[in-house]
Design a protein around this motif. Structure first.
Motif, short mmCIF file in Angstrom:
data_model
loop_
_atom_site.label_atom_id
_atom_site.label_comp_id
_atom_site.label_asym_id
_atom_site.label_seq_id
_atom_site.Cartn_x
_atom_site.Cartn_y
_atom_site.Cartn_z
N UNK B 89 47.57 37.05 35.28
CA UNK B 89 46.10 37.09 35.41
C UNK B 89 45.67 37.71 36.73
N UNK B 90 46.33 37.32 37.81
CA UNK B 90 45.97 37.91 39.12
C UNK B 90 46.43 39.37 39.21
N UNK B 91 47.49 39.70 38.49
CA UNK B 91 47.93 41.11 38.44
C UNK B 91 46.89 41.97 37.73
N UNK B 92 46.49 41.53 36.54
CA UNK B 92 45.47 42.31 35.82
C UNK B 92 44.18 42.39 36.63
N UNK B 93 43.83 41.28 37.28
CA UNK B 93 42.60 41.29 38.08
C UNK B 93 42.69 42.35 39.17
N UNK B 94 43.87 42.49 39.77
CA UNK B 94 44.02 43.50 40.82
C UNK B 94 43.96 44.91 40.21
N UNK B 95 44.57 45.09 39.05
CA UNK B 95 44.51 46.40 38.40
C UNK B 95 43.07 46.80 38.10
N UNK B 96 42.24 45.81 37.86
CA UNK B 96 40.84 46.09 37.53
C UNK B 96 39.95 46.07 38.77
N UNK B 97 40.54 45.80 39.94
CA UNK B 97 39.75 45.80 41.18
C UNK B 97 38.88 44.57 41.34
N UNK B 98 39.33 43.44 40.80
CA UNK B 98 38.51 42.24 40.83
C UNK B 98 38.85 41.35 42.03
N UNK B 99 37.87 40.54 42.41
CA UNK B 99 38.02 39.70 43.61
C UNK B 99 39.14 38.68 43.47
N UNK B 100 39.46 38.30 42.23
CA UNK B 100 40.51 37.30 42.02
C UNK B 100 41.91 37.92 42.00
N UNK B 101 42.00 39.23 42.20
CA UNK B 101 43.30 39.90 42.20
C UNK B 101 44.14 39.53 43.41
N UNK B 102 45.42 39.89 43.37
CA UNK B 102 46.33 39.53 44.46
C UNK B 102 45.85 40.05 45.81
N UNK B 103 45.14 41.15 45.81
CA UNK B 103 44.68 41.75 47.07
C UNK B 103 43.16 41.74 47.16
N UNK B 104 42.54 40.84 46.44
CA UNK B 104 41.06 40.75 46.41
C UNK B 104 40.45 42.06 45.95
N UNK B 105 41.19 42.81 45.16
CA UNK B 105 40.67 44.08 44.66
C UNK B 105 40.81 45.23 45.64
N UNK B 106 41.37 44.98 46.82
CA UNK B 106 41.45 46.04 47.83
C UNK B 106 42.70 46.89 47.70
N UNK B 107 43.67 46.43 46.92
CA UNK B 107 44.93 47.17 46.82
C UNK B 107 45.01 48.03 45.58
#
Lengths: 335, 331
Positions: B89-107
């Motif tokens: 879930x956090x991986x997909x969130x990062x792929x989509x640039x979302x705040x809950x992603x592993x890098x808060x969407x910054x990576x």
């Protein structure tokens, strides 16, 4: 300006001795601090600045590397992320060209790219400054390069006391810090240095001399040039204030602007190239902050826009001099 | 097909371990299929470089690691991150640039990092992880932690000089670093034979780094080689270089659809039908009677549900707020 009040002995140390003392104190204080670089151990670097450290701290902490700047800088980045506080020694600032990926794409961006998850508490010590008759690949002042990159901090100390306090702050900082040491200053610049453990915060400029007619902003070795010029200007009735930003980033914009608001005139002097360089940035910050108090444009003096030549009369012509600063200041003050 | 098989019997790996690795490979496959789908439906910003076809390498390697061991990953990094313990879930969130992603969407896809699982970060500079991974191995030795540090990279990184600087340092100082070369045979759109002189294994050998060639489609073989490398590292014997032969089923990235100009279709078909790491593993499981079809079906159904739910939660998650743009520049 020292942030600790308890003073003990104050000795005269050279710039190089003050740097060695800062490193020795931090190595003693924190076992996670280690030094990596070419000939840093028994040789104490080509400039002998680290001489003796290996005797006290051993070869496990004062570590000679192969001539692989990118390799040991990259290793330093990974070590900094995983619990150490490495101080990487890049012998000549010119060799920044060899490590730019490690510095710019890796060290500077890891904290941000990871959303703040990883930190890179790395110090990269390197040198700057011409007039050592070393030719075009050992004489550049490239401190503007890392200052351009978000995520890096850049320190350009001018005095032994500043060098000690700023280097200790850099080592304790959780960010990658590039620390530029002027090669000529190592042995030539001497000054009082408190023997106790003090730090100087990054991002606080220092007024090295107070004055009322013109502000001379100097960085690194150009602070000495500015001070020399100020003494000469005094003899013609011009009171020059000398301000040393000490760090290019973070930048103490307030102290620069306030000084120029008071004096109405400003020359920025830096040993890097003026074109797209540190002088342009500082002049712009000052012009934006003190526009209505300025008598005229902020003037800039930097290295001549040529590769640094070898022949002494040519090389000497590349660096701003006290006499040139005096002449420009007199024009600006109409005296 | 140019692969070497040094396969052991599945029983040498252990049934539970083999089934766990099968599950991990399948999770990566299902994750990547959804990443491709998100791109195809224009729901994902930017691009992604899919790991489909190479799953056995990340899974076999990470099976031999502890959670506290370190990895660096690559632009083709989703598989490494998942195998090391990242949650979808956090991986997909990062792929989509979302705040809950592993890098808060910054990576984004190429920069997933996670201290909790020892993931020092995926890296979008080819060979960019070499210094970081070697530095982590240096820390492990300096601090006496017995951790090892795995540097994943594609054969394209064999062209980067810094890789050799790091291998030299690692061997000089006997660092617990493991250099895992995933040779999928294509540096972007160029066959590696056009970019790589001499024998690949002669390169680590020149530094005295222990090296072996591994069938990167056989998760058992990768695990066995990884286990040997990890033991070498933990016992102070220094670095290892593993050359893993593999193949990427998709293009260089999700948008690389027309590949005939650099890669023949029949080659792709052969690797997909004969050398797919998941199908191979299923074959061993079935031939050796290690699990029945229902067990594998259940596993697939569970993982499918997990991945679908992860996509849904990432789609529903908010983007970072504009004011966050200035945060995390400095620690």
């Amino acid at each position: 300006m020292l942030d600790t009040v308890t003073t003990t002995a104050v000795r005269e140390l050279t710039f190089g001795e003050a740097i060695r003392e800062a490193l020795a104190e931090e190595l003693r204080r924190d076992p996670r601090v280690c030094l990596l670089g070419e000939d840093v151990a028994e040789a104490g670097t080509a400039f002998k600045v680290l001489k003796g450290l290996v005797d006290e701290f051993g070869k496990n902490r004062i570590i000679d590397t192969p001539i692989s700047e990118a390799g040991f800088t990259g290793l330093g980045v990974g070590a900094a992320m995983t619990g150490l506080r490495p101080v990487v020694d890049i012998m000549f600032g010119d060799f920044l060209t060899l490590i730019m990926d490690q510095l710019v794409n890796q060290a500077a961006k890891i904290h941000y790219m990871s959303g703040g998850a990883w930190k890179v508490p790395l110090v990269l010590r390197t040198t700057m400054g011409a007039t050592r008759r070393s030719g075009a690949q050992h004489s550049q002042s490239l401190h503007a390069w890392p200052a351009h990159i978000p995520g890096l901090k850049v320190v350009v100390p001018s005095t032994p006391a500043d060098a000690k306090g700023l280097l200790k702050s850099a080592i304790r900082d959780d960010n990658p810090v590039v620390f530029f040491e002027d090669k000529i200053s190592y042995a030539k610049v001497k000054g009082p240095v408190p023997s106790h453990d003090y730090t100087i915060p990054l991002g606080v400029a220092d007024v090295k001399r107070e004055g009322t007619d013109i502000t001379l902003v100097g960085t690194s070795s150009m602070v000495q040039v500015a001070l020399g010029a100020a003494t000469m200007l005094e003899q013609v009735g011009i009171s020059a204030e000398v301000v040393d930003p000490r760090t290019l980033w973070p930048l103490d914009e307030k102290t620069l602007v306030e000084s120029v608001k008071k004096t109405s005139r400003c020359i920025v002097i830096d040993e890097g190239y003026a074109r797209y360089g540190v002088t342009g940035e500082l002049a712009s910050v000052i012009a934006e902050g003190a526009f209505y108090d300025l008598d005229g444009p902020v003037r800039r003096m930097g290295a001549r826009h040529v590769p640094i030549p070898f022949a002494p009369p040519l090389e000497d012509a590349t660096v701003p001099t006290e006499q040139q600063v005096v002449e420009l200041a007199r024009q600006m003050c109409h005296k | 097909m140019n692969t070497v098989s040094n396969v052991k019997k599945s029983s040498d790996v252990g049934v539970d371990r083999l089934l766990h690795m099968y599950r991990q490979m399948l999770a990566i496959r299902l994750f990547e299929e959804r990443a491709n789908d998100l791109y195809t439906r224009a729901l994902m910003p930017g691009l992604a470089h899919l790991y489909i076809g190479e799953e056995a390498i990340a899974v076999g390697m990470c099976e031999a690691l502890d959670r506290s061991d370190y990895i660096t990953s690559t632009h083709r990094g989703h598989g490494h991150c998942l195998a090391k313990g990242a949650t979808p879930d956090r991986m997909f969130a990062e792929l989509l640039g979302k705040a809950s992603g592993y890098c808060k969407g910054k990576g984004g896809s190429m920069h997933i990092a996670d201290p909790a699982t020892g993931n020092l970060g995926a890296n979008a500079i080819v060979g960019g992880g070499a210094g970081i991974a070697t530095g982590a191995a240096f820390s492990a030795k300096y601090l006496g932690t017995k951790q090892v540090s795995v540097c994943f990279f594609g054969e394209g990184a064999l062209g980067q000089g810094v890789l050799y600087e790091e291998m030299n340092l690692a061997q000089l100082w006997k660092l617990p670093a493991i250099y895992v070369c995933e040779n999928n045979m294509y540096n972007e759109y160029t066959h590696y034979s056009e970019t790589t002189a001499g024998e690949i294994l002669a390169r680590p050998a020149a530094f005295g780094v222990a090296a072996e060639r591994v069938d990167g489609q056989d998760v058992r073989a990768v695990y066995a080689a990884a286990d040997r490398a990890v033991r070498r590292g933990r016992s102070g014997q220094g670095p290892t270089f593993l050359l893993c032969d593999t193949y990427r089923h998709h293009g260089h990235h999700v948008g690389d659809i027309s590949r005939e100009y650099y890669r023949p279709k029949d080659e792709e078909q052969r690797w997909m039908s004969e050398r797919d790491p998941i199908k191979l593993c299923e074959g061993w499981v079935s031939a050796e009677g290690l699990a029945d079809g229902d067990t594998l079906d259940r596993m697939r159904a569970e993982l499918t549900a997990t991945m679908d739910a992860a996509v849904q939660s990432a789609m529903a998650a908010p983007y970072p707020q504009p004011h966050e743009v200035d945060q995390d520049v400095y620690a």
